[in-house]
Design an enzyme around this catalytic site. Sequence first.
Site, PDB file in Angstrom:
ATOM      1  N   GLY A 157       0.786  -1.246   0.000  1.00  0.00           N
ATOM      2  CA  GLY A 157       0.000   0.000   0.000  1.00  0.00           C
ATOM      3  C   GLY A 157       0.806   1.279   0.000  1.00  0.00           C
ATOM      4  N   GLU A 192       3.994   4.045   5.819  1.00  0.00           N
ATOM      5  CA  GLU A 192       2.744   3.275   5.736  1.00  0.00           C
ATOM      6  C   GLU A 192       1.730   4.029   4.879  1.00  0.00           C
ATOM      7  OE1 GLU A 192       1.023   0.798   6.037  1.00  0.00           O
ATOM      8  OE2 GLU A 192       1.412  -0.398   7.822  1.00  0.00           O
ATOM      9  N   ASP A 193       0.768   3.296   4.349  1.00  0.00           N
ATOM     10  CA  ASP A 193      -0.323   3.951   3.627  1.00  0.00           C
ATOM     11  C   ASP A 193      -1.351   4.527   4.589  1.00  0.00           C
ATOM     12  OD1 ASP A 193      -1.170   1.417   4.438  1.00  0.00           O
ATOM     13  OD2 ASP A 193      -2.063   0.871   2.508  1.00  0.00           O
ATOM     14  N   ASP A 209      -5.072   2.467  10.612  1.00  0.00           N
ATOM     15  CA  ASP A 209      -6.510   2.292  10.807  1.00  0.00           C
ATOM     16  C   ASP A 209      -6.716   1.906  12.275  1.00  0.00           C
ATOM     17  OD1 ASP A 209      -9.201   1.949  10.081  1.00  0.00           O
ATOM     18  OD2 ASP A 209      -8.904  -0.077   9.375  1.00  0.00           O
ATOM     19  N   LYS A 247      -7.035   7.091  10.405  1.00  0.00           N
ATOM     20  CA  LYS A 247      -8.474   7.065  10.719  1.00  0.00           C
ATOM     21  C   LYS A 247      -8.627   7.003  12.228  1.00  0.00           C
ATOM     22  CE  LYS A 247     -10.035   4.005   7.136  1.00  0.00           C
ATOM     23  NZ  LYS A 247     -10.648   2.696   6.878  1.00  0.00           N
ATOM     24  N   PHE A 266     -13.915   3.398   4.070  1.00  0.00           N
ATOM     25  CA  PHE A 266     -12.916   2.534   3.432  1.00  0.00           C
ATOM     26  C   PHE A 266     -12.475   3.206   2.150  1.00  0.00           C
ATOM     27  CE2 PHE A 266     -10.980  -0.938   1.199  1.00  0.00           C
ATOM     28  CZ  PHE A 266     -10.283  -1.560   2.219  1.00  0.00           C
ATOM     29  N   VAL A 267     -11.199   3.542   2.090  1.00  0.00           N
ATOM     30  CA  VAL A 267     -10.691   4.347   0.974  1.00  0.00           C
ATOM     31  C   VAL A 267      -9.807   3.519   0.053  1.00  0.00           C
ATOM     32  CG1 VAL A 267     -10.864   6.564   2.153  1.00  0.00           C
ATOM     33  CG2 VAL A 267      -8.791   5.193   2.437  1.00  0.00           C
ATOM     34  N   ARG A 308      -5.255   0.424  -6.801  1.00  0.00           N
ATOM     35  CA  ARG A 308      -4.069   1.093  -6.251  1.00  0.00           C
ATOM     36  C   ARG A 308      -3.613   2.218  -7.172  1.00  0.00           C
ATOM     37  NH1 ARG A 308      -2.129  -2.162  -2.056  1.00  0.00           N
ATOM     38  NH2 ARG A 308      -2.380  -4.398  -2.356  1.00  0.00           N
TER      39      ARG A 308
HETATM   40  P1  IMP Z   1      -4.667  -1.506  10.756  1.00  0.00           P
HETATM   41  O1  IMP Z   1      -6.152  -1.653  11.074  1.00  0.00           O
HETATM   42  O2  IMP Z   1      -4.156  -0.188  11.229  1.00  0.00           O
HETATM   43  O3  IMP Z   1      -3.909  -2.672  11.296  1.00  0.00           O
HETATM   44  O4  IMP Z   1      -4.560  -1.499   9.169  1.00  0.00           O
HETATM   45  C1  IMP Z   1      -4.084  -2.611   8.476  1.00  0.00           C
HETATM   46  C2  IMP Z   1      -3.991  -2.402   7.000  1.00  0.00           C
HETATM   47  O5  IMP Z   1      -5.306  -2.462   6.472  1.00  0.00           O
HETATM   48  C3  IMP Z   1      -3.429  -1.083   6.469  1.00  0.00           C
HETATM   49  O6  IMP Z   1      -2.025  -1.053   6.397  1.00  0.00           O
HETATM   50  C4  IMP Z   1      -4.036  -1.082   5.066  1.00  0.00           C
HETATM   51  O7  IMP Z   1      -3.240  -1.844   4.188  1.00  0.00           O
HETATM   52  C5  IMP Z   1      -5.368  -1.745   5.289  1.00  0.00           C
HETATM   53  N1  IMP Z   1      -6.429  -0.731   5.396  1.00  0.00           N
HETATM   54  C6  IMP Z   1      -6.968  -0.204   6.503  1.00  0.00           C
HETATM   55  N2  IMP Z   1      -7.924   0.696   6.193  1.00  0.00           N
HETATM   56  C7  IMP Z   1      -7.979   0.718   4.831  1.00  0.00           C
HETATM   57  C8  IMP Z   1      -8.765   1.463   3.887  1.00  0.00           C
HETATM   58  O8  IMP Z   1      -9.630   2.301   4.210  1.00  0.00           O
HETATM   59  N3  IMP Z   1      -8.518   1.195   2.569  1.00  0.00           N
HETATM   60  C9  IMP Z   1      -7.583   0.294   2.152  1.00  0.00           C
HETATM   61  N4  IMP Z   1      -6.830  -0.401   3.002  1.00  0.00           N
HETATM   62  C10 IMP Z   1      -7.018  -0.193   4.332  1.00  0.00           C
END
Ligand code: IMP
Length: 188
Positions: free
Chosen positions: A56, A111-112, A115, A143, A164-165, A177
């Site tokens: 990402g 990181e992208d 979340d 987020k 969700f983006v 992507r």
């Molecule tokens: P975490 O919930 O912070 O562990 O996020 C884990 C991973 O989920 C991120 O690194 C993204 O790759 C993916 N992710 C979380 N939210 C989104 C979203 O809104 N769109 C696309 N990928 C997401």
Amino acid sequence: MAPSPPPWNRSPDPFAELISAEAIAVRVAELGAQITTDYAPLANQADVVVIGVLKGSVIFLADLVRHIGVPIIVDFIGISSYGDATVSSGVVQITQDLSRPIEGKHVIVVEDIVDTGHTVHYLLENLATRRPASIKLASLLHKPERAERQIEIHYLGFTIPNKFVVGYGLDVSQQYRNLPFIGYVQGV
Ligand code: IMP
């Protein structure tokens, strides 16, 4: 003959634009300038390693590093979260490791999106055991409504609502992507 427009420009547009390509470019340049300022005093002491989290972060990283005005090394790490594609389980696996040790280096993890924070929490803990000189986090998106871990983001692009983006590196089921902006599925 004019080339046909990419699918996301056709009507009806499946994605609502949340952050435009232009706004991303401006913010990424600002982050690069900030990193340059912060790391200029450190760059002579030890390598600065920019670590992209696959997949990402790839587009964000590619743009960001071109705004960093100090010498850097680029490396990548692959991680996957178990569980549903849109719900982070907190159980994370390294699928592709760094190509070199980071001991004694100044590390910037790119990181992208943060979340729930589980993925990056795991990753930062893992990288810290490798004894870098320092470790900081750059994330394009955050987020905060979904946060389950307190994560310090040193270089943050944008805070976004709980949607969700996709685009600019972020995917849904590995698609989209290559969207040049950050969008979300309308009505979701
Ligand atoms: P975490 O919930 O912070 O562990 O996020 C884990 C991973 O989920 C991120 O690194 C993204 O790759 C993916 N992710 C979380 N939210 C989104 C979203 O809104 N769109 C696309 N990928 C997401």
